[in-house]
Design a protein around this motif. Structure first.
Motif, PDB file in Angstrom:
ATOM      1  N   ARG A  38       7.716  -5.786   0.766  1.00  0.00           N
ATOM      2  CA  ARG A  38       7.293  -4.565   1.433  1.00  0.00           C
ATOM      3  C   ARG A  38       5.803  -4.619   1.712  1.00  0.00           C
ATOM      4  NH1 ARG A  38       8.053  -0.185  -3.530  1.00  0.00           N
ATOM      5  NH2 ARG A  38       6.232  -0.836  -4.773  1.00  0.00           N
ATOM      6  N   GLN A  39       5.402  -3.846   2.702  1.00  0.00           N
ATOM      7  CA  GLN A  39       4.001  -3.775   3.068  1.00  0.00           C
ATOM      8  C   GLN A  39       3.654  -2.346   3.434  1.00  0.00           C
ATOM      9  OE1 GLN A  39       2.763  -6.469   6.188  1.00  0.00           O
ATOM     10  NE2 GLN A  39       0.648  -6.411   5.469  1.00  0.00           N
ATOM     11  N   ALA A  40       2.745  -1.788   2.675  1.00  0.00           N
ATOM     12  CA  ALA A  40       2.237  -0.457   2.941  1.00  0.00           C
ATOM     13  C   ALA A  40       0.968  -0.566   3.782  1.00  0.00           C
ATOM     14  CB  ALA A  40       1.953   0.278   1.636  1.00  0.00           C
ATOM     15  N   PRO A  41       0.618   0.489   4.510  1.00  0.00           N
ATOM     16  CA  PRO A  41      -0.599   0.443   5.328  1.00  0.00           C
ATOM     17  C   PRO A  41      -1.825   0.078   4.506  1.00  0.00           C
ATOM     18  CG  PRO A  41       0.702   2.361   5.893  1.00  0.00           C
ATOM     19  CD  PRO A  41       1.334   1.763   4.668  1.00  0.00           C
ATOM     20  N   GLY A  42      -2.581  -0.878   4.995  1.00  0.00           N
ATOM     21  CA  GLY A  42      -3.793  -1.297   4.327  1.00  0.00           C
ATOM     22  C   GLY A  42      -3.592  -2.191   3.128  1.00  0.00           C
TER      23      GLY A  42
END
Length: 115
Positions: A38-42
């Motif tokens: 997963r990749q969250a903003p920033g």
């Protein structure tokens, strides 16, 4: 060409559940590893959970006890059951498979958890 198609993302309230699915097609060889990042903003993309075709698993510390990864090897499909979701779980979730020395990614599916 290996193709990965995710489904099951969406918007849920904190404490809710979602089940993500990812079906792989193409030349999937054994042994292999399938799982979720997963990749969250920033933030950098991070491992969520992976499961080898032989049954081994690895979870991020942040999701242990809440998320469960499972596989249907005959269908080359991997699932992620996400329970007790928290706002910090909000991210784009990417399906992943590693086989014969190559890593493949799906397009990602958005999971948003409201507080």
């Amino acid at each position: 060409q290996v193709q990965l198609v995710e489904s099951g993302g969406g918007l849920v309230q904190a404490g809710g559940s979602l089940r993500l699915s990812c079906a792989a097609s193409g030349s999937i060889f054994s042994p292999n590893v399938m799982g979720w990042y997963r990749q969250a903003p920033g933030k950098q993309r991070e491992l969520v959970a992976i499961k080898g075709s032989g049954g081994s698993t690895n979870y991020a510390d942040s999701v242990k006890g809440r998320f469960t990864i499972s596989r249907d090897n005959a269908k080359n499909t991997v699932y992620l059951q996400m329970n007790s979701l928290k706002p910090e779980d909000t991210a784009v979730y990417y399906c992943n498979t590693f086989t014969r020395g190559y890593t493949y990614w799906g397009q990602g599916t958005q999971v948003t958890v409201s507080s």
